[in-house]
Enzyme design. Sequence first.
Site, short mmCIF file in Angstrom:
data_model
loop_
_atom_site.label_atom_id
_atom_site.label_comp_id
_atom_site.label_asym_id
_atom_site.label_seq_id
_atom_site.Cartn_x
_atom_site.Cartn_y
_atom_site.Cartn_z
N ARG A 158 3.39 -29.45 -53.16
CA ARG A 158 4.74 -29.03 -53.20
C ARG A 158 5.72 -30.30 -53.72
O ARG A 158 5.74 -31.32 -52.85
CB ARG A 158 5.43 -28.13 -52.17
N VAL A 159 6.42 -30.00 -54.62
CA VAL A 159 7.48 -30.90 -54.80
C VAL A 159 8.88 -30.09 -54.98
O VAL A 159 8.92 -29.08 -54.95
CB VAL A 159 7.26 -31.89 -56.31
N SER A 160 10.16 -30.87 -54.69
CA SER A 160 11.35 -30.08 -54.39
C SER A 160 11.94 -29.83 -55.78
O SER A 160 12.87 -28.77 -55.81
CB SER A 160 12.19 -31.13 -53.63
N THR A 161 11.66 -30.66 -56.88
CA THR A 161 12.30 -30.21 -58.19
C THR A 161 11.49 -30.54 -59.19
O THR A 161 10.44 -31.10 -59.13
CB THR A 161 13.69 -31.47 -58.24
N GLN B 46 10.19 -33.78 -60.45
CA GLN B 46 9.11 -34.46 -59.84
C GLN B 46 7.88 -34.14 -60.24
O GLN B 46 7.63 -33.00 -60.72
CB GLN B 46 9.30 -34.28 -58.18
#
Length: 179
Positions: free
Chosen positions: A7-10, A13
Amino acid sequence: MIIGYARVSTDDQNLDAQTDALTAAGAGKLFADKISGSKRERPELDKMLEQLRDGDVVTVTKYDRLARSLKDLLEIVETVRERGAGFRSLTEDIDTTTPAGRLVFHVFASIAQFERERISERTKEGLVSARKRGRIGGRPPALTNAQKDEVRHMRDDEHRAVPEIARLFKVSERTVRRA
């Protein structure tokens, strides 16, 4: 089966480093979200949890990729356990398929939560200390006191339109109404 979750936040990314590490760790299936960890609704995480079978091992590069809070992390790992699967974090070398791994997992999760709470406490203490010294954080006021007086006069006494006053002072209509 080893199942990887990344998982990445944005959206800007990149997941490549996580997916490469998970593939190298033997992940046969990968699930990946591009969404903030504070959001509990993560489509790929939910899909992964639904598909877990007895004996699977959910693997992440770091446990903060799975959850942002201790409560959330414990709930997710408990769901994984209820489905007969284990949890493994590569960076923290945690593997809940063993009793020692479960102990290490709970210790690390508790320490991480403690540190987040301490950061929050220190921030609040700093703000209180700054206020005592007369420093107020935040954005400076859009209007000086003299300008507020003029805005109120134009709005209340001259009955001029709020949008017109806002344009004159180069502020929002809401600022004019609050003056």
